[in-house]
Design a protein around this motif. Structure first.
Motif, PDB file in Angstrom:
ATOM      1  N   VAL A  26       0.751  -1.026   0.029  1.00 43.62           N
ATOM      2  CA  VAL A  26       0.260  -0.341  -0.154  1.00 43.62           C
ATOM      3  C   VAL A  26       1.065   1.426  -0.033  1.00 43.62           C
ATOM      4  CG1 VAL A  26      -1.689   1.305   1.323  1.00 43.62           C
ATOM      5  CG2 VAL A  26      -1.986  -0.971   0.871  1.00 43.62           C
ATOM      6  N   ALA A  27       1.983   1.874   0.577  1.00 42.42           N
ATOM      7  CA  ALA A  27       2.546   2.660   0.831  1.00 42.42           C
ATOM      8  C   ALA A  27       3.294   2.494   0.148  1.00 42.42           C
ATOM      9  CB  ALA A  27       3.538   1.921   2.394  1.00 42.42           C
ATOM     10  N   PRO A  29       3.343   2.442  -3.818  1.00 43.33           N
ATOM     11  CA  PRO A  29       2.931   2.990  -4.735  1.00 43.33           C
ATOM     12  C   PRO A  29       2.275   4.503  -4.306  1.00 43.33           C
ATOM     13  CG  PRO A  29       2.291   0.752  -5.056  1.00 43.33           C
ATOM     14  CD  PRO A  29       2.937   0.961  -3.710  1.00 43.33           C
ATOM     15  N   SER A  30       1.992   4.799  -3.206  1.00 43.17           N
ATOM     16  CA  SER A  30       1.496   6.177  -2.196  1.00 43.17           C
ATOM     17  C   SER A  30       2.823   6.839  -2.965  1.00 43.17           C
ATOM     18  CB  SER A  30       0.894   5.803  -1.254  1.00 43.17           C
ATOM     19  OG  SER A  30       0.569   7.143  -0.951  1.00 43.17           O
ATOM     20  N   TYR A  31       4.136   6.663  -2.145  1.00 41.88           N
ATOM     21  CA  TYR A  31       5.108   7.634  -1.705  1.00 41.88           C
ATOM     22  C   TYR A  31       5.674   7.573  -3.301  1.00 41.88           C
ATOM     23  CZ  TYR A  31       9.549   8.661  -1.410  1.00 41.88           C
ATOM     24  OH  TYR A  31      11.254   8.989  -1.572  1.00 41.88           O
ATOM     25  N   ASN A  33       3.767   8.405  -5.751  1.00 38.09           N
ATOM     26  CA  ASN A  33       2.743   8.840  -6.731  1.00 38.09           C
ATOM     27  C   ASN A  33       3.007  10.097  -6.016  1.00 38.09           C
ATOM     28  OD1 ASN A  33       0.742   9.683  -7.723  1.00 38.09           O
ATOM     29  ND2 ASN A  33      -0.623   9.485  -6.403  1.00 38.09           N
ATOM     30  N   TYR A  34       3.236  10.491  -4.732  1.00 37.01           N
ATOM     31  CA  TYR A  34       3.865  11.686  -4.012  1.00 37.01           C
ATOM     32  C   TYR A  34       5.097  12.204  -5.681  1.00 37.01           C
ATOM     33  CZ  TYR A  34       5.275  15.038  -0.456  1.00 37.01           C
ATOM     34  OH  TYR A  34       5.868  15.483  -0.268  1.00 37.01           O
TER      35      TYR A  34
END
Length: 144
Positions: A26-27, A29-31, A33-34
């Motif tokens: 979860v973390a 891909p979010s990172y 994208n950021y």
């Protein structure tokens, strides 16, 4: 006689590893994208800075300046340009003729991913002398 064993069982370790794997899934891909949004934002700042510098140059010289390659140092007449160095940038900033087709009356600033960086959401960002913002995908809203 009762034996006390200390430590973790294999099942406890496996459950812990599974929880860590789920959190990482979860973390990460979010990172990523950021990071992409941050690089895009830096390119947008450089583009706005270049557009502003073009307008100042136009005020003094009654023409805009084409920039075929990302500037590594301030261009002649661009004393106020403060774009990032091209080695550290994830986007190449260039300036070409704008909507009128002539660099003397309009310009379009483009930011293209470079230095091994890619952005599939917004491949090339554009900003022209009328203030119109866009991207190679045609929709400026997720990119700007």
């Amino acid at each position: 006689m009762k034996r006390h064993t200390t430590g973790f069982t294999l099942i406890e370790l496996m459950i812990t590893m599974a929880i860590i794997a789920i959190l990482a899934a979860v973390a990460i891909p979010s990172y990523m994208n950021y990071v992409k949004r941050g690089a895009r934002s830096a390119a947008e700042g450089d583009m706005l800075n270049m557009a502003q510098t073009q307008e100042r140059y136009f005020t003094n010289n009654n023409t805009y300046v084409a920039v075929a390659a990302p500037p590594t140092a301030p261009l002649a007449g661009f004393q106020n340009y403060s774009g990032g160095s091209s080695a550290a940038r994830k986007y190449d900033i260039t300036v070409a003729a704008g909507p009128t087709g002539s660099i003397s009356t309009s310009f379009t600033v483009s930011a293209t991913p470079s230095n091994g960086y890619s952005d599939t959401t917004c491949t090339t960002l554009t900003l022209d002398s009328t203030g119109a913002k866009g991207s190679a995908k045609g929709n400026a809203s997720p990119c700007w």
